[in-house]
Design an enzyme around this catalytic site. Structure first.
Site, PDB file in Angstrom:
ATOM      1  N   ILE A  11       0.823  -1.212   0.000  1.00  0.00           N
ATOM      2  CA  ILE A  11       0.000   0.000   0.000  1.00  0.00           C
ATOM      3  C   ILE A  11       0.862   1.270   0.000  1.00  0.00           C
ATOM      4  CG2 ILE A  11      -0.310   0.350   2.492  1.00  0.00           C
ATOM      5  CD1 ILE A  11      -3.353   0.683   1.822  1.00  0.00           C
ATOM      6  N   ASP A  34       0.831  -0.640   9.491  1.00  0.00           N
ATOM      7  CA  ASP A  34       1.084   0.592  10.252  1.00  0.00           C
ATOM      8  C   ASP A  34       2.584   0.908  10.257  1.00  0.00           C
ATOM      9  OD1 ASP A  34       0.575   2.710  11.969  1.00  0.00           O
ATOM     10  OD2 ASP A  34       0.226   1.475  13.740  1.00  0.00           O
ATOM     11  N   GLY A 128      -4.825  -8.925   9.979  1.00  0.00           N
ATOM     12  CA  GLY A 128      -3.455  -9.342  10.276  1.00  0.00           C
ATOM     13  C   GLY A 128      -3.314  -9.675  11.750  1.00  0.00           C
TER      14      GLY A 128
END
Ligand code: AR6
Length: 178
Positions: A11, A34, A128
């Site tokens: 991403i 993240d 995840g």
């Protein structure tokens, strides 16, 4: 006209107006997508998260909500941070948590649209570390995105071909063209 795309990839390299992050409620970073977004976007993103914690969000970002920051060095204008729910151990909790997962998608896409983004990339939030089963995660993600009020492009960026296949099957089952 809303277009939904399913791609395999990272991403952090997407060229879209807004990139959605599956964040931890502290907004101070973590692993998974993240960690990848903060690593690729640079320290400006974390600096803005820290400012948000010091002002509007002293208790962190509640599950299901979304907030925007700069995208730092990413090819995007905004990172939209959202917090997905952890998959519940007890089945009875599943419906309430599923509503929170839908809210995370709805609020992220809605915030992107209200900022003026015409294209948004999203990961498989909660699928995840938070343990959400892939098939269910895909169904919630796609049905929520298909109902999004925003015109433009919604691109799900799935980290593995297997996850992309699961999303493609869910799209077919829901009658969503991708
Ligand atoms: N691009 C696209 N997808 C990715 C990428 C990437 N670069 N990296 C991982 N994924 P997760 P969660 C996929 O664990 O379940 C963090 O520590 C990954 O394969 O990132 O919502 C936060 O700080 C999976 O399919 O997010 C929170 O504490 C999907 O992204 C917690 O994890 C989501 O996996 C959030 O857990």
């Amino acid at each position: 006209m809303l277009r939904i795309e399913l791609v395999t990839g990272d991403i952090t390299v997407q060229r879209v107006d807004a990139i959605v992050n599956a964040a931890y409620s502290s907004l101070l970073g973590g692993g998974g997508v993240d960690g990848a977004i903060h690593a690729a976007g640079g320290p400006e993103i974390l600096a803005e998260c820290r400012r948000l914690r010091a002002t509007a969000l002293p208790g962190g970002l509640p599950t299901g909500e979304a907030v925007a920051t700069t995208a730092g060095r990413l090819h995007a204008r905004w990172v939209i941070h959202t917090v997905g729910p952890v998959w519940p151990d007890e089945g009875a909790e599943a419906d309430a948590r599923r509503r929170l997962l839908a809210a995370a998608y709805r609020n992220s896409i809605g915030l992107a649209a209200s900022l003026g983004a015409a294209s948004v990339a999203l990961p498989a939030v909660s699928a995840g570390v938070y343990g959400w089963p892939a098939t269910d995660a895909a169904r919630v993600a796609l049905s929520t995105a298909a109902d999004a009020p925003a015109p433009g492009l919604i691109r799900f960026v799935l980290f593995s071909p297997a996850m992309r296949d699961v999303f493609a099957e869910a799209a077919a089952a829901l009658g969503i063209d991708e």
